[in-house]
Design a protein around this motif. Sequence first.
Motif, PDB file in Angstrom:
ATOM      1  N   THR A   1     103.924   7.793 -15.785  1.00  0.00           N
ATOM      2  CA  THR A   1     103.680   8.713 -16.840  1.00  0.00           C
ATOM      3  C   THR A   1     104.154   9.966 -16.494  1.00  0.00           C
ATOM      4  N   LYS A   2     104.286  10.813 -17.740  1.00  0.00           N
ATOM      5  CA  LYS A   2     104.847  12.357 -17.679  1.00  0.00           C
ATOM      6  C   LYS A   2     103.562  13.214 -17.937  1.00  0.00           C
ATOM      7  N   THR A   3     103.570  14.573 -17.463  1.00  0.00           N
ATOM      8  CA  THR A   3     102.452  15.265 -17.875  1.00  0.00           C
ATOM      9  C   THR A   3     103.021  16.155 -19.043  1.00  0.00           C
ATOM     10  N   HIS A   4     104.068  16.010 -19.487  1.00  0.00           N
ATOM     11  CA  HIS A   4     104.337  16.629 -20.701  1.00  0.00           C
ATOM     12  C   HIS A   4     105.270  15.826 -21.886  1.00  0.00           C
ATOM     13  N   PRO A   5     105.204  16.232 -23.084  1.00  0.00           N
ATOM     14  CA  PRO A   5     105.947  15.281 -23.995  1.00  0.00           C
ATOM     15  C   PRO A   5     107.319  15.359 -23.739  1.00  0.00           C
ATOM     16  N   PHE A   6     107.812  14.072 -23.931  1.00  0.00           N
ATOM     17  CA  PHE A   6     109.317  14.044 -23.809  1.00  0.00           C
ATOM     18  C   PHE A   6     109.886  13.025 -24.524  1.00  0.00           C
ATOM     19  N   ARG A   7     111.068  13.119 -24.840  1.00  0.00           N
ATOM     20  CA  ARG A   7     111.909  12.042 -25.607  1.00  0.00           C
ATOM     21  C   ARG A   7     112.377  11.076 -24.794  1.00  0.00           C
ATOM     22  N   ARG A   8     112.043   9.705 -24.980  1.00  0.00           N
ATOM     23  CA  ARG A   8     112.740   8.571 -24.342  1.00  0.00           C
ATOM     24  C   ARG A   8     114.185   8.539 -24.832  1.00  0.00           C
ATOM     25  N   MET A   9     115.149   7.831 -23.996  1.00  0.00           N
ATOM     26  CA  MET A   9     116.315   7.677 -24.470  1.00  0.00           C
ATOM     27  C   MET A   9     116.327   6.682 -25.499  1.00  0.00           C
ATOM     28  N   LEU A  10     116.942   6.854 -26.918  1.00  0.00           N
ATOM     29  CA  LEU A  10     117.059   6.454 -27.791  1.00  0.00           C
ATOM     30  C   LEU A  10     115.759   6.300 -28.667  1.00  0.00           C
TER      31      LEU A  10
END
Length: 187
Positions: free
Chosen positions: A37-46
């Motif tokens: 999991t990540k603690t911040h919003p993020f954009r996955r590849m594609l």
Amino acid sequence: MSTDSVTREELHHRQVDLRFFRRSDALYEVEGRLIDTKTHPFRRMLAEKETPPGQHLHDITVRLVLDSGLLVHAADAVMPATPFSICPGAARTLAPLVGLSIGAGWNKRVRELLRGAASCTHIVELLGPMATTAIQGLAPQQAATIGDPGKDVQRRAWVDSCYAFAADREVAVRLMQLPKITKRGAP
């Protein structure tokens, strides 16, 4: 280096959970689960939109069914969360493990059979610690019989296998001093 004098911000959390079970059919099961999991919003590849914090990027569970000799009878995986919709297809790539024994060379053989595009990197990553978890799961019954006839080879195999079992350290010295038993109960 101590982190006492600096602040830290968690960006990524990987959880690896490993468990060993005795089954009602006289076999054993080792299970490994990996969650990212990540603690911040993020954009996955594609991806077209951001992934919210805390949402699983990976949630992968691998199971091996073993006998007391660590021979693999079955292998499967489930992948409820993956970065790409195609990733769960990797759950069907574990058939080459059936018939292998966990022991010396296990990790090398797994990497040969499941490397690269043949499987999932994270499944392969889990299989190493799953092997040591299975060994630890069976350790009490193996330790209870270490003085039994025919165990001299096993005792010698432990020597120099890790720091504690170094040939010149107390653990290995004491292990090799166990009496060689010719008959049950007789030194």
